[in-house]
Design a protein around this motif. Structure first.
Motif, short mmCIF file in Angstrom:
data_model
loop_
_atom_site.label_atom_id
_atom_site.label_comp_id
_atom_site.label_asym_id
_atom_site.label_seq_id
_atom_site.Cartn_x
_atom_site.Cartn_y
_atom_site.Cartn_z
N LYS A 110 0.83 -1.21 0.00
CA LYS A 110 0.00 0.00 0.00
C LYS A 110 0.86 1.26 0.00
O LYS A 110 0.41 2.33 -0.41
CB LYS A 110 -0.91 -0.01 1.23
N ASP A 111 2.11 1.15 0.48
CA ASP A 111 2.99 2.33 0.47
C ASP A 111 3.58 2.58 -0.93
O ASP A 111 4.41 3.47 -1.11
CB ASP A 111 4.10 2.19 1.51
N GLY A 112 3.17 1.81 -1.91
CA GLY A 112 3.60 2.02 -3.29
C GLY A 112 4.92 1.35 -3.65
O GLY A 112 5.32 1.33 -4.82
N GLU A 113 5.61 0.81 -2.67
CA GLU A 113 6.91 0.19 -2.96
C GLU A 113 6.77 -1.30 -3.23
O GLU A 113 5.87 -1.95 -2.72
CB GLU A 113 7.86 0.41 -1.78
N GLN A 114 7.74 -1.80 -4.03
CA GLN A 114 7.71 -3.24 -4.28
C GLN A 114 8.63 -3.96 -3.29
O GLN A 114 9.75 -3.52 -3.04
CB GLN A 114 8.15 -3.54 -5.70
N TYR A 115 8.12 -5.04 -2.74
CA TYR A 115 8.89 -5.81 -1.78
C TYR A 115 9.21 -7.20 -2.31
O TYR A 115 8.38 -7.81 -2.98
CB TYR A 115 8.11 -5.95 -0.45
N GLN A 116 10.43 -7.65 -2.00
CA GLN A 116 10.80 -9.03 -2.28
C GLN A 116 10.51 -9.82 -1.00
O GLN A 116 11.13 -9.57 0.03
CB GLN A 116 12.29 -9.11 -2.61
N MET A 117 9.57 -10.75 -1.09
CA MET A 117 9.24 -11.52 0.09
C MET A 117 9.65 -12.97 -0.13
O MET A 117 9.22 -13.59 -1.11
CB MET A 117 7.75 -11.43 0.37
N ASN A 118 10.48 -13.48 0.77
CA ASN A 118 10.90 -14.87 0.64
C ASN A 118 10.17 -15.71 1.66
O ASN A 118 10.35 -15.56 2.86
CB ASN A 118 12.41 -14.98 0.82
N LEU A 119 9.32 -16.59 1.13
CA LEU A 119 8.49 -17.43 1.98
C LEU A 119 9.19 -18.78 2.14
O LEU A 119 9.49 -19.46 1.16
CB LEU A 119 7.13 -17.64 1.29
N MET A 120 9.43 -19.11 3.38
CA MET A 120 10.15 -20.34 3.67
C MET A 120 9.14 -21.37 4.14
O MET A 120 8.38 -21.11 5.07
CB MET A 120 11.06 -19.95 4.82
N ASP A 121 9.12 -22.50 3.49
CA ASP A 121 8.23 -23.56 3.95
C ASP A 121 9.02 -24.43 4.92
O ASP A 121 10.16 -24.80 4.62
CB ASP A 121 7.75 -24.39 2.76
N THR A 122 8.46 -24.74 6.06
CA THR A 122 9.21 -25.53 7.04
C THR A 122 8.53 -26.87 7.28
O THR A 122 7.32 -26.95 7.28
CB THR A 122 9.27 -24.82 8.40
N PRO A 123 9.32 -27.92 7.50
CA PRO A 123 8.70 -29.20 7.83
C PRO A 123 8.10 -29.10 9.22
O PRO A 123 8.69 -28.49 10.11
CB PRO A 123 9.86 -30.19 7.81
N GLY A 124 6.91 -29.68 9.39
CA GLY A 124 6.19 -29.46 10.64
C GLY A 124 6.56 -30.41 11.76
O GLY A 124 6.35 -30.13 12.92
N HIS A 125 7.15 -31.55 11.45
CA HIS A 125 7.26 -32.57 12.48
C HIS A 125 8.58 -32.52 13.23
O HIS A 125 9.61 -32.14 12.71
CB HIS A 125 7.08 -33.96 11.85
N VAL A 126 8.49 -32.93 14.48
CA VAL A 126 9.61 -32.89 15.39
C VAL A 126 10.85 -33.65 14.89
O VAL A 126 11.98 -33.27 15.18
CB VAL A 126 9.17 -33.44 16.75
N ASP A 127 10.66 -34.72 14.11
CA ASP A 127 11.82 -35.46 13.61
C ASP A 127 12.73 -34.54 12.82
O ASP A 127 13.93 -34.78 12.71
CB ASP A 127 11.40 -36.58 12.65
N PHE A 128 12.13 -33.52 12.22
CA PHE A 128 12.90 -32.64 11.37
C PHE A 128 13.20 -31.33 12.09
O PHE A 128 13.43 -30.31 11.47
CB PHE A 128 12.17 -32.41 10.05
N ALA A 129 13.19 -31.40 13.43
CA ALA A 129 13.34 -30.20 14.24
C ALA A 129 14.58 -29.40 13.87
O ALA A 129 14.55 -28.18 13.83
CB ALA A 129 13.38 -30.56 15.72
N TYR A 130 15.67 -30.10 13.58
CA TYR A 130 16.89 -29.39 13.26
C TYR A 130 16.75 -28.63 11.94
O TYR A 130 17.18 -27.49 11.81
CB TYR A 130 18.09 -30.34 13.22
#
Ligand code: GTP
Length: 597
Positions: free
Chosen positions: A68-88
């Motif tokens: 809305k402020d008129g500027e373009q933003y680069q947004m990096n969306l990180m998908d994360t694994p949800g389960h505890v086995d992959f906690a690290y």
């Protein structure tokens, strides 16, 4: 892109609260794909993930958003694994971002993974934007859930964004909140290059693809990079971002996320959490927090058909190409023949690998009971990491045995509290905390991992009719009164069935195993003794009485083709038996006995 116009964020949520649906909506709105390319759930690339609804590999997508402020933003969306086995992996993904969007299902409320994820985000100093999803549902109770977020998590939920990822309601508000409420990354374009290795996977065309977050300096095509923990140095041949389609950019600057390739063939060179630097002008310090991921749950995998051994080896090799945290080595078992001892990050990781082997590689497998890693202190002062109960040294040489403990968080409706407390007590649990938020209870318990790897999660789900949620983290190694329980069939030990158990539970388990095997092993021409023993002391015994098995008995008259059919059937059955001394144990008996733990 200038640092002030970059936002790096993760979406964190309990399973099924709508993380992938929200990510899809954002991708749709920011135009990374046209309608035809916009499949459902673009972030979950593997079939199996989609089916199980679990995201295994972290991925990242670059979105371009004009605010809305008129500027373009680069947004990096990180998908994360949800389960505890992959906690690290989750923790490394979060380390690559400055903020998190916390998605909570407004009809369900806060669950165990919501909490576990929030704690990890806070550990990474994230700014957190609470988002209440599924407000289109009649059962949604946004006010109650807001209160719960404040009470249980301690986050201010007054500006929580209300959305329906399904209908698209409120998505622009989420994008604006990211721009306004999350901090821009910090970084120095002129400093020596430092980038975080967030993830890596093997692509048949490109070789190993490495997902990175640049902190200082830049990564560009032609540059020789060095991975500080593994020591490997390689020339970068591709640099790009996912939109989610791969788009080559040639360079990544500070604050940016994307991928590189460098002709790497072996995924073990690329360690999640490693620091990538410029080989010519290397950084003197690594980014904080690197630790190699270590398998904690082990089991044997054997082909039901011995002829499949080579095929199993090839398949394991292929899976390991893509998953540096999965380990395997050849193993021989008297009961099950040739197979592999495999190491996993946790039970779910084990299940996923097992399922992929069966589904993608068409293998029929026997899995031995999962075991944790015990530390065996020997009387000569050495300490052995024991991965396989069958390798347990002679008890007279052992001073003490230590086992891993975890700290579990369990959330559940309070009507099931009594039975769940009982379950935790039966499994040697120690209560740390018990609190209430409305009609939900939150329990924090210390539990020995060896009591959890069997069927704890299944039991918990069935006792609570699926309403309990569970998550855990590592606690410590502690001394335990543990013994090896062996099973013998006509005095022959069956290595695949030996387990390590707490002394107090050993008799009960030994008796149950013997009774079960008695049911499962078909009668034979002679008497069979099934025994459970600790060392040389027999603690349980069952006898299977003799019987003459005549498959032709039911066949009157002389229909030879029918007789042949029966005989063939019997032969077929024999192929799937394992010879024990003289006793034949059907494969199905092993599987059932392994499952009952
Ligand atoms: P995992 O990948 O398993 O962690 O799940 P997730 O958190 O990514 O959830 P996902 O996006 O797969 O959504 C779970 C289910 O909720 C799916 O069946 C979605 O269709 C549904 N869902 C997601 N958002 C909404 C919503 O706003 N309203 C309604 N009614 N359903 C939704």
């Amino acid at each position: 892109t200038e640092l002030k116009n970059i936002r790096n964020f993760a979406i964190i949520a309990h399973i099924d609260h709508g993380k992938s649906t929200l990510a899809d909506r954002m991708i749709q709105m920011c135009g990374g794909l046209d309608a035809r390319e916009m499949r459902e759930q673009v972030l979950d690339s593997m079939d199996i993930e989609r089916e199980r609804g679990i995201t295994i590999k972290a991925q990242t997508v670059r979105l371009l958003y004009t605010a809305k402020d008129g500027e373009q933003y680069q947004m990096n969306l990180m998908d994360t694994p949800g389960h505890v086995d992959f906690a690290y992996e989750v923790s490394r993904s979060l380390a690559a971002c400055e903020g998190s969007i916390l998605v909570v299902d407004a009809s369900q409320g806060v669950e165990a993974q919501t909490l576990a994820n929030v704690y990890q985000a806070l550990d990474n100093n994230h700014e957190i934007i609470p988002v209440l999803n599924k407000i289109d549902l009649p059962a949604a109770e946004p006010d109650r859930v807001k209160e719960q977020i404040e009470d249980v998590i301690g986050l201010d939920a007054s500006d929580a964004v209300m959305i329906s990822a399904k209908t698209g309601l409120g998505i622009p508000d989420v994008l604006e909140a990211i721009v306004q409420r999350l901090p821009a990354p910090k970084g120095d374009p002129d400093a020596t290059t430092k980038a975080l290795l967030v993830d890596s996977w093997y692509d048949p065309y490109l070789g190993v693809v490495v997902l990175v977050r640049v902190v200082d300096g830049q990564l560009k095509v032609g540059m020789k990079m060095r991975m500080m923990a593994s020591g490997a140095a390689r020339e970068i041949d591709r640099v790009g971002v996912f939109t989610p389609k791969a788009l080559l950019t040639g360079v990544l600057g500070p604050g940016e996320m994307g991928f590189i390739t460098a002709g790497i063939k072996d995924i073990t060179e690329t360690k999640v959490g490693d620091t990538i630097t410029d080989d010519k002008r290397p950084s003197q310090t690594m980014l904080p927090g690197f630790k190699p991921s270590v398998p904690v749950v082990f089991c044997g995998l054997f082909p039901t058909d011995a002829a499949e051994f080579e095929h199993l080896r090839d398949s394991l090799g292929k899976l390991a190409l893509n998953d540096a945290s999965f380990h395997f080595e050849a193993e021989t078992s008297a009961a099950l023949g040739f197979g592999f001892r495999c190491g996993f990050l946790g039970l779910l990781h084990l299940e996923i690998i097992q399922e992929r082997l069966e589904r993608e590689f068409n293998l029929d497998l026997i899995t031995t009971a999962p075991s944790v890693v015990y530390k065996i202190h020997m009387n000569d002062g050495s300490v052995i990491d024991l991965h396989n109960p069958a390798d347990m040294p002679d008890p007279v040489r052992i001073v003490k045995i230590e086992e891993p403990w975890i700290k579990a968080t369990i959330m559940l409706p309070d009507e099931y509290l009594g039975s769940v407390l009982q379950l935790c007590t039966d499994r040697r649990g120690e209560q740390i905390e018990l609190t209430y938020a409305g009609s939900r209870a939150m329990m924090i318990y210390r539990l020995p991992l060896n009591e959890v790897v069997f069927d704890f999660y299944d039991r918990l789900k069935s006792i609570s009719r699926g309403y309990a949620s569970f998550d855990y983290q590592w606690d410590e190694y502690r001394e335990g009164d543990l013994v090896k329980l062996s099973i013998m069939v006509n005095a022959e030990p069956v290595d695949a069935l030996s387990t390590i158990v707490h002394r107090a539970a050993s008799e009960k388990r030994g008796r149950a195993l013997c009774e079960r095997l008695k049911e499962l092993i078909p009668r034979q021409m002679f008497k069979i003794a099934v025994q459970a023993a600790i060392g040389s002391r027999v603690i349980a015994r069952e006898t299977i009485s003799a019987m003459r098995k005549d498959v032709l008995a039911k066949c009157y008259g002389g229909d030879i083709s029918r007789k042949r059919k029966l005989l063939d059937k019997q032969k077929e059955g024999k192929k799937r038996m394992r010879q024990f001394g003289q006793v034949e144990i059907p494969q199905s008996a092993f599987i059932a006995a392994l499952k009952m733990n």
